[in-house]
Each structure stands twice: as C-alpha cells, then as structure tokens.
Scaffold this motif. Structure first.
Motif, mmCIF file in Angstrom:
data_model
loop_
_atom_site.group_PDB
_atom_site.id
_atom_site.type_symbol
_atom_site.label_atom_id
_atom_site.label_comp_id
_atom_site.label_asym_id
_atom_site.label_seq_id
_atom_site.Cartn_x
_atom_site.Cartn_y
_atom_site.Cartn_z
ATOM 1 N N PHE A 34 -0.295 -6.846 11.231
ATOM 2 C CA PHE A 34 -0.603 -5.465 11.623
ATOM 3 C C PHE A 34 -0.286 -4.538 10.471
ATOM 4 C CE2 PHE A 34 -2.143 -3.120 15.087
ATOM 5 C CZ PHE A 34 -1.506 -1.903 15.162
ATOM 6 N N THR A 35 -0.745 -3.307 10.637
ATOM 7 C CA THR A 35 -0.642 -2.353 9.540
ATOM 8 C C THR A 35 0.230 -1.153 9.872
ATOM 9 O OG1 THR A 35 -2.677 -1.346 10.336
ATOM 10 C CG2 THR A 35 -2.886 -3.019 8.643
ATOM 11 N N MET A 36 0.043 -0.574 11.030
ATOM 12 C CA MET A 36 0.684 0.716 11.332
ATOM 13 C C MET A 36 2.070 0.484 11.923
ATOM 14 S SD MET A 36 -2.546 2.833 11.534
ATOM 15 C CE MET A 36 -2.435 3.979 12.801
ATOM 16 N N MET A 37 2.914 -0.131 11.135
ATOM 17 C CA MET A 37 4.215 -0.586 11.626
ATOM 18 C C MET A 37 5.117 0.592 11.981
ATOM 19 S SD MET A 37 3.746 -3.791 11.582
ATOM 20 C CE MET A 37 5.359 -4.480 11.848
ATOM 21 N N GLN A 38 4.969 1.677 11.237
ATOM 22 C CA GLN A 38 5.905 2.780 11.441
ATOM 23 C C GLN A 38 5.780 3.340 12.850
ATOM 24 O OE1 GLN A 38 3.286 2.663 9.520
ATOM 25 N NE2 GLN A 38 2.328 4.660 9.167
ATOM 26 N N PHE A 39 4.600 3.179 13.432
ATOM 27 C CA PHE A 39 4.425 3.719 14.789
ATOM 28 C C PHE A 39 4.938 2.740 15.842
ATOM 29 C CE2 PHE A 39 2.235 7.167 13.061
ATOM 30 C CZ PHE A 39 1.307 6.722 12.141
ATOM 31 N N LEU A 40 5.053 1.462 15.468
ATOM 32 C CA LEU A 40 5.579 0.458 16.384
ATOM 33 C C LEU A 40 7.093 0.528 16.460
ATOM 34 C CD1 LEU A 40 3.410 -2.627 15.370
ATOM 35 C CD2 LEU A 40 3.185 -1.232 17.430
ATOM 36 N N GLU A 41 7.682 0.759 15.327
ATOM 37 C CA GLU A 41 9.144 0.690 15.273
ATOM 38 C C GLU A 41 9.789 1.725 16.179
ATOM 39 O OE1 GLU A 41 9.480 1.031 11.116
ATOM 40 O OE2 GLU A 41 9.560 -1.125 10.769
ATOM 41 N N ALA A 42 9.118 2.839 16.310
ATOM 42 C CA ALA A 42 9.702 3.865 17.176
ATOM 43 C C ALA A 42 9.730 3.376 18.622
ATOM 44 C CB ALA A 42 8.898 5.158 17.075
ATOM 45 N N GLY A 43 8.705 2.637 19.013
ATOM 46 C CA GLY A 43 8.679 2.177 20.405
ATOM 47 C C GLY A 43 9.449 0.886 20.637
ATOM 48 N N GLU A 44 9.812 0.224 19.537
ATOM 49 C CA GLU A 44 10.469 -1.075 19.701
ATOM 50 C C GLU A 44 11.811 -0.943 20.408
ATOM 51 O OE1 GLU A 44 11.860 -2.777 16.118
ATOM 52 O OE2 GLU A 44 11.913 -4.804 16.902
ATOM 53 N N MET A 45 12.582 0.027 19.985
ATOM 54 C CA MET A 45 13.917 0.198 20.586
ATOM 55 C C MET A 45 13.790 0.422 22.085
ATOM 56 S SD MET A 45 16.227 -0.077 18.285
ATOM 57 C CE MET A 45 17.649 0.810 18.848
ATOM 58 N N GLU A 46 12.875 1.309 22.414
ATOM 59 C CA GLU A 46 12.680 1.629 23.830
ATOM 60 C C GLU A 46 12.232 0.393 24.596
ATOM 61 O OE1 GLU A 46 13.435 4.420 25.236
ATOM 62 O OE2 GLU A 46 12.725 3.836 27.209
ATOM 63 N N SER A 47 11.317 -0.352 23.986
ATOM 64 C CA SER A 47 10.818 -1.562 24.641
ATOM 65 C C SER A 47 11.919 -2.579 24.830
ATOM 66 C CB SER A 47 9.688 -2.149 23.787
ATOM 67 O OG SER A 47 9.294 -3.400 24.308
ATOM 68 N N GLN A 48 12.749 -2.744 23.805
ATOM 69 C CA GLN A 48 13.846 -3.714 23.909
ATOM 70 C C GLN A 48 14.829 -3.310 24.991
ATOM 71 O OE1 GLN A 48 15.614 -4.295 20.085
ATOM 72 N NE2 GLN A 48 14.083 -5.785 19.449
ATOM 73 N N ARG A 49 15.095 -2.008 25.032
ATOM 74 C CA ARG A 49 16.035 -1.557 26.069
ATOM 75 C C ARG A 49 15.487 -1.838 27.455
ATOM 76 N NH1 ARG A 49 17.580 2.881 22.979
ATOM 77 N NH2 ARG A 49 15.741 4.023 23.646
ATOM 78 N N ARG A 50 14.219 -1.528 27.589
ATOM 79 C CA ARG A 50 13.600 -1.712 28.905
ATOM 80 C C ARG A 50 13.548 -3.182 29.266
ATOM 81 N NH1 ARG A 50 8.073 0.882 28.809
ATOM 82 N NH2 ARG A 50 9.223 2.409 27.632
ATOM 83 N N ARG A 51 13.242 -4.039 28.286
ATOM 84 C CA ARG A 51 13.186 -5.480 28.521
ATOM 85 C C ARG A 51 14.534 -6.017 28.909
ATOM 86 N NH1 ARG A 51 11.484 -8.754 23.707
ATOM 87 N NH2 ARG A 51 11.325 -6.750 22.704
ATOM 88 N N ARG A 52 15.547 -5.561 28.183
ATOM 89 C CA ARG A 52 16.895 -6.046 28.477
ATOM 90 C C ARG A 52 17.270 -5.654 29.892
ATOM 91 N NH1 ARG A 52 19.726 -3.674 24.209
ATOM 92 N NH2 ARG A 52 18.438 -4.825 22.766
ATOM 93 N N PHE A 53 16.983 -4.437 30.267
ATOM 94 C CA PHE A 53 17.304 -3.964 31.623
ATOM 95 C C PHE A 53 16.554 -4.788 32.661
ATOM 96 C CE2 PHE A 53 18.419 -1.251 35.012
ATOM 97 C CZ PHE A 53 17.293 -1.033 35.769
#
Lengths: 670, 301
Positions: A34-53
C-alpha cells in the motif's frame, strides 16, 4: 450457599479453553502493498484498541457461559434468613397410593394410621397431602380438609413420582415441617430415593410402612380345586389374584412329582382375579396320595411368584363288615340308620351290616367282622370274651355303648381283661347336663375324628343319673362332661382299638344317634383310610404335617387354605408344616365326606417386584431424603431460612450470554 | 479482438489491453475527439476547424484558398496555434506509482497512457513536448521537440518505464526548475506521496520561473476507497512500514483524512494558480483531456 451436585463444579476447568484460545490465537491476515500509510497509522491505534476490547469481551463472555453452565448443573442453593413467622405446625404427608398398596388391606391400614395421626395434630395445624402415584394434592389445608381428602384417596395403577412430592416440602420455617412418608417402599421407590441429591431440612420426619413386611406376591394362587378326575388325569380349577401395577401375562403350571406337567397362560389386569383350568395327567400307579404343585409365574423374568401345594387323595374303595350286637330291634334300627347315613356320605365306603342278637353272638361270627357295635353290654359277652379279645388284637374295632341296663359283672370282667377301656362304678344321682367340655384335652395320638367330637354340642340334655367310670391304666378319656366324667373312653389293644361310649345318662341310643357327632365316630370306626389328611395333632399343639414332597418350602411362611375357604398362617420347619391352631384343620378331616380329599397349602415364594424393604433399608432411604434440624439453636433461631435454587437461572443466563457472544463476535466492528 | 468504439479508447482497461503505447496514444486521442459534438476547442483538432474573415495585415500564408474558391471570400485558417510553448511532461515513476489496487494496470500505466496521449495530441498540434521520468531522481529526460518523429522517442520511453525507488518529488522538481531555461507548460503526473511542504516549495519554484503547471494527481480507486475485507497488513511500497488493521473499522476515518488531505492540496494549488486535476485511475482519461484543453484555452486568451 450449597450445591445439589457439587462434583459438576469440576467443569469450571473448562474456562481454560477460551483463555488458551485467546492467548494462543494468531489472527490470519492478508498482506497488501500500500501507499497511503500515513492515513492508516492514525486509525491503527483506534482499531487495535477496539479489537483488544472486543477480544477481551468475547473471552469474558465465553468464560461466563462456561461458568453459568457449570453452575446450572451443580445446582447452587442459596439459603437466606428471612423474618420468622409465628409458630404453626406444618405437616406434609406423602401417601403412597400406588397399586402395590392394594394388596390385601394394606392401603386401608395405611389410611387409618394417617387419619389417626392427622386428627391428633394441633387444631391450627396446616396439612399438605400428596398422593405419591396419583399426583392428587391438597395444599395447606386444615385438619378437616386433610381427613376428607385422605378418605377419598384410593390406589391407582401408577407408580410413585418422588420428585413431585419433594417439591411440595416447604423450606423449613421456624419450627420446621413435619413430614410423614407412608409407603410400602417397593424396589422401584427405593431406586428413586437412591438417585436423590442432598436431603431436605425439616423439623422431623417419619416413615410409615406396613409392619408385617412379609413379601407379598403380586400374583397369588387363591384356590385350587379338583373339578374332575379320572384314572389318568386330574382337572384342576386354579384361581389367581394379581396385584401388579401393570397388565401382565401370567403362566400357571401344575405338575406332579413324576415330572408330568401342564401349563396355561392367563392375561391379568391390575387388581383383578382370574381363573384357568388345567388338565394334569397322572399315573394311576402313583398311589393314593399324589402331591401336586401349582405355580404362577409373571413374565417379569423372575422366579415363580407363588406356589400352591396340593395333596390329592384317592381313597380306595373300602368294604367293611359291621356286626351290630343288640338286645332289641330298636337299638339295632338306630345303629343301622346311623351307619347307612354314613354310607351315603362316603361313596367309596361300602359296608355290610349284620344285626345279631346277643344270644347268637359266637366266635365264628366275629371272624368276618371288621367292626362290632354292642348296643348294650349283656352277660353273653363274657362267653365270647376270648373271641372278642382276639378280634380286637387282630385289628378289629369294638364299640360298646354303656347304658343303664348292662351286665355289670360282665363289663367288669371285660375290663379286667383289658378289653374295655373303662368300667362303670356307681350310678351318680346328681343331675347333670350333657354338654361337652371343649376345654378338655385329648391325648396325642387320638384321631381327628375323636377330637372333632369336641365341637359338637349334644343339645344340653339334663340327666338325672349318670354312671361314673373307672379308667384302665392304658386307656384314655375324651369328651369330658361338665361333671368331670368322660363320655368316651378308648384303649389300644394289639392292632385294634376298643371304645366305650357312656350313654348311661340317657340310657338310650336315640339322642346320641341323632346327633351329627355320631358320624365322625362311626367314620373313624369305619376306618376311612385313603384320606390324605390323617394327620395326628392335638388341639392346642402346633400342627405337624409332613411336607417332604414340597422341595422349596423349607423355613418358609405358609398360608394354609382349607377347602372350606378358611385360612391359617403357618411355617414350614424341617420339612414339616407347623400351624398354631387346629379347629379348622380338624374340620378338614370332616372333608372326608368330599372325594377326592385334598388340602391346599399356599406357599408364597419366588421373587416379586413388590418385595418391600427391610426396616433398616427404609430408615436409610428416609435419611437420604430428609434431615432433621440439627440443633435447638437452629430451631430457636428467630429467623427462618428460605432456600432458593439457581440452576434454572444459571442455565438461562448461559443461554443469554451465548446469544450476546454470538452478536458481539459477528456484529461488533473490529 | 472485439470491436471497440472510439469512445472506449478512453477506458484505461481497454487501453491496457492495447499493449502498444503508440496505439494507445492514437486511440485515446481519437476516442476523445470523436466524442465531442461539436468540438468546443477550436484549434485543437488535428485539422483546422474554423475560419475568420481576412483582415488587413493578416499573414497571407494562412489564407484559405479553397474556401475563397468556393465562396469568393477571404478567410484565414484559425487552427494554427498562435503560441508555441514547450510542454514538459513529468511522470512520477516511483514505487508507489506501481500500485494497482484491484485493477490490471497501475497508476504508472495510467500515467503512461495519459502521457502518450497528451504527447500525441500536442505534437499533432505543433507543440514541442518533452518527457521527464523520475522517482527520487530524474531517470529519463527527453527535451522538448515539435517534430512528429519525436513522438516515437517519447512513446518508447513511456513503453519502457518501470516503477522503482522512493519518491523525492521536491528535489526532482527543483532540479527540473534549475535545468529548464525556457518557460513552458509543466504537466506533472504523480501521486504526490511525498512531503507536502517540499512539494509546495518545489512547485512554487516552478511558478516563480513562470511555468504553467498542470498537476494530474493520480490515485488508485483502492487508495481512495480502502475497500478491503478482513484483517489486512498493509506494507508500505517505499519503506518498511507495516500497519495491521481491519480496513472496515477505519475506513470512514481514513476516507475523511484522505479527503481532507486532497482538499488541502486542491486549495494550495488553487492559491498557487496551479491547475489541479485529480484522476481516479478507474475512470476514463477524458477528464484529463478536458483539463489540459481547458488550460490551453485559458492560455490563448
């Protein structure tokens, strides 16, 4: 908190499953350049938190589901103290109304016992009654309502359902509940009790069971009668009573000791009676007495429920020669009449009667006689005393009537020779009534015929004079009168016997000859051999009858059924039948008027499925169901304990959590 | 091969199947013009499309004698361009341009189709066209020429272009600015996946040198939509960065951020008077053509 099935708590180790799966699970993912990594990284934390929960929530739900299932099966019970209510007697009664109680009068006895207990309760007592098989229930009633309910209960063709009753036993309030459990505790009920969990705490409990725990038969032979006979078969009518709880096919079998047998099927419904006819082949050469065993077997695979033993007799034809020695025609007529009446009752007996005046009596006439009846003792007897003595010693029977008119020296002479059992002494002028003293005890060895005479009332004649008699040393006296004198004296002499009948009070044969008592005496004299039941027993002695032909009746309770329908309880010991009372058995002798002759002995043996428990087993069973309040402190506690079962809640919660887990797993955004 | 209408030649799927860049260029342009009724862009067809009446002082070389023979009136052909500026096509060939999403062609392929078509169009109109292919450095530079035979060199370069390396757009643009003496039209075809500030400074540098800039911001549909299922580990095509996410979970936020980013670029370029055209590589190329032709039209006024 307590548990009904605490072992199920071990299932809690199953929680390790979801935990290990959570720790070891590696999610599968796709790898995408993928290319637009900077836009993914912002959502990664949120996604990980939600997944963990989400994952932790699913883990907790799964652990909770397992715990709820474990608790549901373990059956937690919470006991909570609540405010005490006023003291009040609370009684819970379980009444076994299954069909096994219909046996004989057991249910009535049970009902009577319960009514007595209920009516003795305090006036403000509250009673709950439950029919254990029918399910009929009366909840929290007063005494009058409880007794009315109990009176209308009847046995039903159903089995006991223990769980339904136990659910009505309330949590022990202050004072607790008194529990009565009335049953015959069949094996089926004991099995249900064995599977029960923790005992219920009550104030007190009591098992009420039939005291006579003799094993009943659920199939029982009540009667066996011969309805037809021939030289090679015996036709029997067998009556059967069935008290099983379900309809069944019974097999009724009759067999002799020569292994010949015959059987027939009988369809029975609970609480009903039935009958079947069997035609049993017999061997005419078996003899006069043929033991027959009739048994009934249920199709429950157990041994026979009941045996009925029959002794069947075939008296041989018997011809007797009776010589009546008399002084006048009238006496001869009375004696002959009595004998002819006897002959009508016993068709297998045929006898020839010869009437002979005293003067014609000689030795040669005695040689062909079997029985000699002397209507009054005269002097001519002495001339033939040798011949008479020989006659008796060789097995003859001598019956001498002692009247007012007799030749005293002749009688004394015969007495001294031992030919007569007694001799007259003097004529007592005291008025007496001619009533047999039933309390008089015959000596052992006396025939049943003689003892049967005791049951006969001679009409209460009053006589103004009576000859007292002196007994010989080897004689026996029977049939005592109120005066203390005996009416009948007897002695054995060689192979025969001599009987003196003192009729001097009446000085007439007519009254006596008209009495039915004469018939058993005459039949005894006639020697009605071939009857099976010539059992010698005394009036108050236990009856001893040889049961050697009964192979399985050792030390078993025996029910003796007489052909008249009477019943006595006895027991077999050492191959002999022993029964306490005699009278009816004595009457059985009178059944020599029936041909063939038989005595039925009903021996309840074999396995039944109604075999009740012993007292110890019952007490152990009750301890599994109930527990008495442990201490006064517990009883005096000012609060009551309510028990709440949470099994259903736990399982419902497990189901709800399972639905929630499914929703979370599928719907919750990762 | 199934008959393909001329209009379909704008579909990059179709162009991708043609395989030959020369063919791509022709078909694309023909497809574009065949769809115009009438062509609003005077002077941009391969043939003249209009006349005006002769006015005193017009160059007689452009007199349309045939029209005069027909009408006895004097007309001057208008198709001839009245300006002649070099066009520089700058094509980003970094690794990120090789991203193809779920289509059979990448952003780079799309950029090549566009570049080929534009080159064909411009040379047909007598413009001089140059080509610069770059990533973090200039890899290929073809100076602008106006001969039709120059087209072959351009198409060859495009045919053999391969994506590789990282992007350093700012540095490349600065280098280009410093090495290009004459002002012209700069057509930048890139995904702009680089430092935004650097890019802006570089573009400002070009504007300072009075270049006209037409920016084709080329993005794949999946870069815009993030329409992936399941757990995905996204791996950066130009670095070692990895991100493991459930795209559905972050799609909305991602799209919002991307939209904000694109909006900011559009604003910045607008402020800088740079023509900005965002291209979704899943869409036909006509949008690009309209953007270019509109640019030319404004320039002639």
């Amino acid at each position: 908190m307590s548990f009904l099935n605490i072992l199920f708590l071990a299932g809690a180790v199953g929680i390790a499953g979801p935990i290990l799966a959570h720790l070891l699970a590696r999610p599968r993912f796709k790898r995408i350049p993928f290319t637009m990594m900077q836009f993914l990284e912002a959502g990664e934390m949120e996604s990980q938190r939600r997944r963990r929960f989400r994952n932790i929530l699913i883990l907790l739900l799964r652990c909770a589901i397992i715990l709820c299932i474990v608790l549901g099966f373990a059956g937690p019970v919470f006991e909570e103290k609540v405010a005490a209510t006023e003291d009040q007697t609370t009684v819970v009664v379980g009444v076994d109304d299954s069909l096994s109680l219909a046996y004989e009068n057991r249910f009535e006895k049970q009902r009577a016992d319960l009514l007595q207990r209920i009516t003795a309760l305090p006036a403000d007592a509250r009673v709950t009654l439950v029919g254990l098989a029918s399910g009929q229930r009366l909840q929290d009633s007063d005494i009058s309502g409880a007794t009315a309910f109990l009176r209308q209960l009847e046995p039903v063709p159903a089995t006991v359902h223990l769980g339904d009753f136990l659910s009505t036993v309330p949590p022990a309030p202050h004072g607790g509940a008194q529990v009565y459990f009335a049953s015959d505790f069949t094996p089926q009920l004991l099995d249900q009790i064995t599977d029960h969990g923790d005992p219920i705490t009550v104030a007190d409990y009591e098992a009420l069971f039939p005291q006579e725990l003799a094993p009943p038969s659920n199939a029982r032979i009540v009667s066996v009668r011969t309805t037809a006979t021939s030289a090679d078969y015996l036709q029997l009518a067998v009556g059967v009573d069935y008290q099983g709880e379900e309809s069944a096919q019974l097999e009724v079998e009759a067999r002799t000791d020569t292994a010949a047998s015959v059987s027939a099927s009988l369809s029975m419904h609970p609480g009903r009676k039935g009958s079947v006819t069997l035609r049993l082949p017999i061997d005419p050469t078996q003899g006069q007495s043929i033991p027959v065993t009739v048994s009934v077997r249920n199709e429950d695979g157990l041994a026979a429920d009941n045996h009925y033993f029959l002794g069947v007799g075939f008296p041989e034809s018997n011809e007797r020669y009776v010589l009546i020695v008399c002084t006048n025609r009238r006496e001869a007529f009375l004696a002959q009449t009595a004998l002819e009446a006897l002959g009508k009752e016993l068709p297998h007996l045929r006898f020839t009667i010869q009437v002979m005046p005293y003067g014609n009596l000689n030795a040669s006439s005695l040689q062909v006689a079997d029985t000699v009846l002397i209507t009054s003792a005269g002097s001519a007897l002495e001339t033939v005393s040798d011949a008479l003595e020989t006659f008796v010693r060789e097995g003859g029977q001598l019956l001498t009537f002692l009247g007012r008119e007799h030749d005293e020296p002749t009688l004394k002479a015969l007495f001294k020779r031992g030919l007569l059992p007694a001799m007259p002494l003097s004529l007592s002028e005291k008025a007496i009534s001619l009533t047999v003293n039933r309390a008089s005890t015959p000596t052992s060895g006396a025939s049943g015929a003689l003892r049967a005479l005791q049951n006969y009332d001679l009409g209460g004649y009053v006589f103004d004079a009576w000859y007292t008699c002196e007994m010989g040393p080897d004689s026996e006296a029977h049939w005592f009168l109120e005066s203390g004198d005996a009416l009948l004296y007897r002695t054995d002499l060689g192979a025969g016997e001599s009987i003196l009948l003192n009729i001097s009070a009446d000085d007439s044969l007519s009254g006596f000859s008209k009495s039915p008592a004469i018939l058993p005496l005459y039949s005894h004299l006639m020697g009605a051999e071939g009857t099976v039941l010539l059992a010698d027993f005394d009036a108050d002695e236990p009856v001893r009858y040889n049961l050697s032909f009964l192979s399985a009746a050792e030390n078993a309770p025996v029910s003796i059924t007489t052909p008249q329908g009477g019943r006595r309880d006895g027991r077999s010991e050492g191959g002999d039948l022993r029964a306490p009372a005699l009278g009816e058995l004595g009457l059985a002798v009178s059944t020599i008027f029936d041909s063939p002759i038989y005595l039925g002995l009903n021996v309840p043996e074999g396995e039944t499925d109604l075999t009740p428990a012993t007292a110890e087993q019952i007490q152990n069973a009750m301890a599994r169901l109930f527990r008495k309040q442990a201490s006064e402190a517990e009883a005096d506690d000012d609060s009551t304990t309510e028990r709440t079962h949470f099994s259903a809640w736990a399982l419902t919660a497990a189901l709800g959590l399972l639905l929630l887990e499914t929703f979370v797993a599928n719907r919750m955004v990762r | 091969m199934a008959a393909i209408s001329k209009q379909n030649y704008l579909d990059p799927q179709v162009l991708n199947r043609l395989g030959n860049m020369s063919l791509v260029a022709r078909c694309c342009v023909q497809g574009f013009f065949s769809g115009l009724h009438p062509s609003p862009f005077h002077g941009f067809s391969v043939e003249y499309s209009d006349h005006r009446q002769y006015e005193r002082g017009d160059d007689l070389r452009f007199l349309d004698w045939k029209a005069y023979a027909r009408s006895d009136k004097l007309y001057i052909k208008r198709f001839l361009q009245e300006t002649n500026v070099p066009v520089h096509i700058l094509l980003d060939a970094s690794n990120s341009m090789t991203f193809s999403g779920e289509s059979d062609y990448s952003k780079l392929s799309y950029g090549c189709f566009l570049s080929a078509a534009l080159a064909f169009l411009m040379l047909g109109q007598g413009d001089s066209v140059g080509l610069t292919i770059f990533n973090d450095k200039i890899r290929t530079k073809i100076p602008p020429r106006s001969r039709r035979t120059h087209l072959h060199a351009l198409l060859q370069a495009l045919q053999h272009s391969k994506g590789s390396g990282q992007t350093d757009l700012g540095s490349v643009l600065h280098t280009f600015a410093e090495t290009t003496s004459r002002r012209g039209i700069v057509i930048l075809i890139s995904d702009l996946l680089d430092d935004k500030e650097e890019i802006q400074r570089a573009l400002a540098h070009l504007k300072f040198l009075q270049h006209d800039i037409l920016l084709f911001h080329t993005l794949d549909h999946m870069e815009l939509a993030l329409a992936y299922d399941g757990l995905v580990q996204f791996e950066d095509m130009e670095s070692d960065r990895r991100v493991q996410v459930y795209p559905k979970a972050i799609k909305e936020a991602y799209q919002e951020k991307v939209a904000a980013y694109l909006e900011s670029i559009e604003k910045e370029t607008g402020r800088s008077q740079i023509d900005y055209c965002r291209l979704d590589t899943s869409k036909p190329l006509d949008r690009a053509f309209f953007a270019y032709l509109g640019k030319r039209k404004r320039m002639r006024k």
